[in-house]
Scaffold this motif. Structure first.
Motif, PDB file in Angstrom:
ATOM      1  N   PHE A  80      34.256 -35.133  -2.857  1.00 49.65           N
ATOM      2  CA  PHE A  80      33.438 -35.778  -1.941  1.00 49.65           C
ATOM      3  C   PHE A  80      33.982 -36.783  -1.105  1.00 49.65           C
ATOM      4  N   VAL A  81      35.598 -37.082  -1.679  1.00 52.97           N
ATOM      5  CA  VAL A  81      35.771 -38.423  -0.983  1.00 52.97           C
ATOM      6  C   VAL A  81      36.769 -38.011   0.304  1.00 52.97           C
ATOM      7  N   GLY A  82      37.448 -36.898   0.231  1.00 56.04           N
ATOM      8  CA  GLY A  82      38.189 -36.515   1.497  1.00 56.04           C
ATOM      9  C   GLY A  82      38.152 -34.929   1.778  1.00 56.04           C
ATOM     10  N   VAL A  83      38.857 -34.517   2.688  1.00 61.90           N
ATOM     11  CA  VAL A  83      38.759 -33.206   3.179  1.00 61.90           C
ATOM     12  C   VAL A  83      39.955 -32.511   2.755  1.00 61.90           C
ATOM     13  N   MET A  84      40.188 -31.638   2.046  1.00 56.13           N
ATOM     14  CA  MET A  84      41.322 -30.781   1.392  1.00 56.13           C
ATOM     15  C   MET A  84      41.725 -29.728   2.015  1.00 56.13           C
ATOM     16  N   LYS A  97      45.458 -33.884   3.051  1.00 55.02           N
ATOM     17  CA  LYS A  97      44.425 -34.805   2.698  1.00 55.02           C
ATOM     18  C   LYS A  97      44.097 -35.435   3.536  1.00 55.02           C
ATOM     19  N   GLN A  98      42.796 -35.730   4.287  1.00 57.82           N
ATOM     20  CA  GLN A  98      42.191 -36.090   5.289  1.00 57.82           C
ATOM     21  C   GLN A  98      40.918 -37.087   4.812  1.00 57.82           C
ATOM     22  N   ALA A  99      40.522 -38.238   5.464  1.00 61.13           N
ATOM     23  CA  ALA A  99      39.407 -38.761   5.355  1.00 61.13           C
ATOM     24  C   ALA A  99      38.219 -37.923   5.663  1.00 61.13           C
ATOM     25  N   VAL A 100      37.268 -38.228   5.089  1.00 62.77           N
ATOM     26  CA  VAL A 100      36.003 -37.557   5.632  1.00 62.77           C
ATOM     27  C   VAL A 100      35.609 -37.816   7.075  1.00 62.77           C
ATOM     28  N   SER A 101      34.823 -37.142   7.809  1.00 63.58           N
ATOM     29  CA  SER A 101      34.707 -37.199   8.863  1.00 63.58           C
ATOM     30  C   SER A 101      33.940 -38.721   9.176  1.00 63.58           C
ATOM     31  N   LYS A 155      31.022 -44.987   5.548  1.00 65.11           N
ATOM     32  CA  LYS A 155      31.126 -46.060   5.669  1.00 65.11           C
ATOM     33  C   LYS A 155      31.463 -46.686   4.195  1.00 65.11           C
ATOM     34  N   ILE A 156      30.743 -45.881   3.137  1.00 61.99           N
ATOM     35  CA  ILE A 156      31.120 -46.577   1.811  1.00 61.99           C
ATOM     36  C   ILE A 156      32.621 -46.458   1.434  1.00 61.99           C
ATOM     37  N   PHE A 157      33.258 -45.328   1.844  1.00 62.77           N
ATOM     38  CA  PHE A 157      34.812 -45.372   1.398  1.00 62.77           C
ATOM     39  C   PHE A 157      35.505 -46.371   2.248  1.00 62.77           C
ATOM     40  N   ALA A 158      35.158 -46.542   3.565  1.00 62.84           N
ATOM     41  CA  ALA A 158      35.812 -47.479   4.210  1.00 62.84           C
ATOM     42  C   ALA A 158      35.758 -48.849   3.624  1.00 62.84           C
ATOM     43  N   GLU A 159      34.438 -49.320   3.194  1.00 63.50           N
ATOM     44  CA  GLU A 159      34.267 -50.482   2.554  1.00 63.50           C
ATOM     45  C   GLU A 159      35.183 -50.722   1.408  1.00 63.50           C
ATOM     46  N   TYR A 160      35.288 -49.798   0.651  1.00 66.63           N
ATOM     47  CA  TYR A 160      36.382 -49.706  -0.481  1.00 66.63           C
ATOM     48  C   TYR A 160      37.865 -49.640  -0.293  1.00 66.63           C
ATOM     49  N   ASP A 161      37.920 -49.278   0.889  1.00 64.48           N
ATOM     50  CA  ASP A 161      39.298 -48.954   1.282  1.00 64.48           C
ATOM     51  C   ASP A 161      40.150 -47.986   0.614  1.00 64.48           C
ATOM     52  N   VAL A 162      39.567 -46.904   0.232  1.00 64.88           N
ATOM     53  CA  VAL A 162      40.116 -45.927  -0.633  1.00 64.88           C
ATOM     54  C   VAL A 162      41.014 -45.020  -0.113  1.00 64.88           C
ATOM     55  N   TYR A 163      41.269 -44.961   1.283  1.00 62.91           N
ATOM     56  CA  TYR A 163      42.195 -44.150   2.049  1.00 62.91           C
ATOM     57  C   TYR A 163      43.396 -44.746   1.893  1.00 62.91           C
ATOM     58  N   LYS A 206      30.549 -55.995  -2.459  1.00 69.57           N
ATOM     59  CA  LYS A 206      30.462 -54.846  -1.817  1.00 69.57           C
ATOM     60  C   LYS A 206      29.262 -54.189  -2.330  1.00 69.57           C
ATOM     61  N   LYS A 207      28.612 -53.378  -1.160  1.00 67.26           N
ATOM     62  CA  LYS A 207      27.278 -52.957  -1.458  1.00 67.26           C
ATOM     63  C   LYS A 207      27.402 -51.366  -1.515  1.00 67.26           C
ATOM     64  N   GLY A 208      28.191 -50.712  -0.768  1.00 65.62           N
ATOM     65  CA  GLY A 208      27.985 -49.187  -0.846  1.00 65.62           C
ATOM     66  C   GLY A 208      27.766 -48.469  -2.149  1.00 65.62           C
ATOM     67  N   TYR A 209      28.624 -48.764  -2.817  1.00 62.51           N
ATOM     68  CA  TYR A 209      28.426 -47.941  -4.403  1.00 62.51           C
ATOM     69  C   TYR A 209      27.362 -48.424  -5.363  1.00 62.51           C
ATOM     70  N   GLY A 210      26.848 -49.696  -4.892  1.00 63.79           N
ATOM     71  CA  GLY A 210      25.620 -50.403  -5.565  1.00 63.79           C
ATOM     72  C   GLY A 210      24.314 -49.424  -5.277  1.00 63.79           C
ATOM     73  N   GLN A 211      24.383 -48.994  -3.955  1.00 63.06           N
ATOM     74  CA  GLN A 211      23.348 -48.224  -3.575  1.00 63.06           C
ATOM     75  C   GLN A 211      23.306 -46.625  -4.169  1.00 63.06           C
TER      76      GLN A 211
END
Length: 408
Positions: A42-46, A68-72, A79-87, A190-195
């Motif tokens: 769910f985190v990226g495009v493989m 490996k790419q970021a999701v669209s 927005k959630i993954f950007a908030e947590y700077d996962v990439y 951070k709010k994304g994963y709280g939701q």
């Protein structure tokens, strides 16, 4: 499958020339197909890309690689993954941190692979091209059947080396791991994963309320937890001065480790993948996450012995690496693990049902936490799994007796 417009033969050729240190290398053909199925990532495009190329000396090769790419950017979870700077975190892991950790382990003759080799780390496009582990005969274990004791102990040995190498790396370069490894699923501010987690936890409570024996004992307590869910989880990831601290994988479960097998089908080696959530915290966080997502029930029942197994593996690895710092006693380590048991309430009851899901409902990321009819249908279907129901029946009395269902 069509490739991104920027991923041309010329782009790959220049990257391969640099990686192989061969200015005469020529790429002759590139094609691709998806590397994962729906619901597996769910985190990226493989994407698996196949490249035919010829070295300057005339040697020809045909190899596969993982793009490996970021999701669209228009994906609900972007927005959630950007908030947590996962990439950017994973780019740093493959480009800087993991190679350094691998060299540290090699100093003590620990030569098992710690990572797939990074051919390209492109920060401008937030993409990587990694060595494809499939041709090397690495494969995932069955996420639904989950792991037996042999598979589990291999992961604990691997974790011990990962954790130990990070401890040594932090001693040598104390600024390196303080840069981008403080955020995690439950980060304050951070709010994304709280939701996401609150939505999933409400689905879990909805299931509990369908079972009179569970509803009467636990429903009110679980309802009271929701308001403070993320704070309680954040406390579980917090570390104090006396806690053993290291870089953890952060998302270590069945699909994020790959095994080699011998001719009889026995696992011999394991390698971790996917480092978007690597975090500086207690190694016990990795243990809770792994135990709560990936083990067969009879193996999970040996949890305390598995903590002990990891403790001694970590201790012996650090000794082999000539570690001179403080190290907890086994009693202290078990207490540091127990202090974080609240994590199992969330991970076992809301993450594991997704990870072993075999139903027919739409398991798109957005359906994890929305309250639409479609999302609720998916969420409720997660708890139709009898194995999940049995585990809930087992874990809730334990957590209740230990006080983790109370305000704390």
């Amino acid at each position: 499958m069509s490739l991104p417009s920027w991923l041309t033969e010329d782009y790959i050729q220049k990257a391969f020339q640099e990686f192989h240190k061969d200015d005469q290398l020529r790429v002759q053909k590139v094609c691709a197909k998806p590397a994962t199925g729906k619901g597996e990532n769910f985190v990226g495009v493989m994407t698996r890309i196949y490249v035919d190329f010829q070295h300057g000396d005339g040697t020809k090769q045909k190899q596969s690689y993982i793009l490996k790419q970021a999701v669209s950017s228009d994906a609900p979870q972007a927005k959630i993954f950007a908030e947590y700077d996962v990439y950017n975190r994973e780019l740093d892991m493959y480009d800087i941190v993991l190679p350094k950790m691998s060299k540290i382990l090699q100093e003590a003759a620990f030569n098992d692979k710690l990572m797939a080799e990074a051919i390209v780390v492109d920060r401008e496009r937030t993409v990587m091209i990694l060595e494809d582990l499939a041709p090397l005969r690495y494969t995932n274990a069955d996420r639904v059947k989950q792991l037996d004791m042999a598979h589990t102990k291999l992961v604990l040995d691997m974790m011990a080396k990962f954790h130990a190498a990070a401890i040594i790396l932090n001693q040598r370069e104390p600024d390196l791991l303080s840069r981008n490894y403080s955020s995690h699923f439950f980060s304050r501010g951070k709010k994304g994963y709280g939701q996401v987690f609150v939505g999933l936890f409400k689905a879990f409570i909805r299931y509990v309320k369908t079972k009179p024996n569970l509803k009467n004992r636990y429903a009110n307590k679980l309802d009271n937890i929701v308001t403070n869910l993320m704070e309680y989880a954040a406390k579980s990831v917090d570390v104090g001065e006396k806690d053993l601290q290291t870089l953890v994988h952060g998302d270590c479960w069945t699909t994020n480790v790959m095994y080699l097998y011998d001719d009889e089908g026995n696992p011999t080696t394991v390698l971790p993948i996917d480092f978007q959530f690597s975090t500086w915290t207690s190694p016990a966080v990795d243990l809770h996450y792994f135990f709560s997502t990936s083990l067969k029930s009879d193996v999970k029942a040996e949890e305390l012995e598995l903590v002990q197994y990891h403790y001694y593996a970590l201790k012996s690895t650090l000794e082999a690496l000539s570690y001179k710092g403080s190290f907890p006693s086994l009693v202290e380590y078990q207490l540091q693990f127990e202090k974080r048991r609240f994590l199992s309430l969330i991970i076992a009851n809301v993450f594991q049902p997704i990870m072993v899901y075999q139903g027919n409902e739409d398991c798109d990321f957005i359906n994890f936490y929305r309250e639409t009819a479609e999302a609720i249908k998916f969420q409720d279907s997660m708890y139709e799994n009898e194995e999940i129901q049995t585990r809930i029946d087992t874990i809730l009395p334990i957590l209740d007796a230990k006080g983790f269902l109370e305000a704390h």
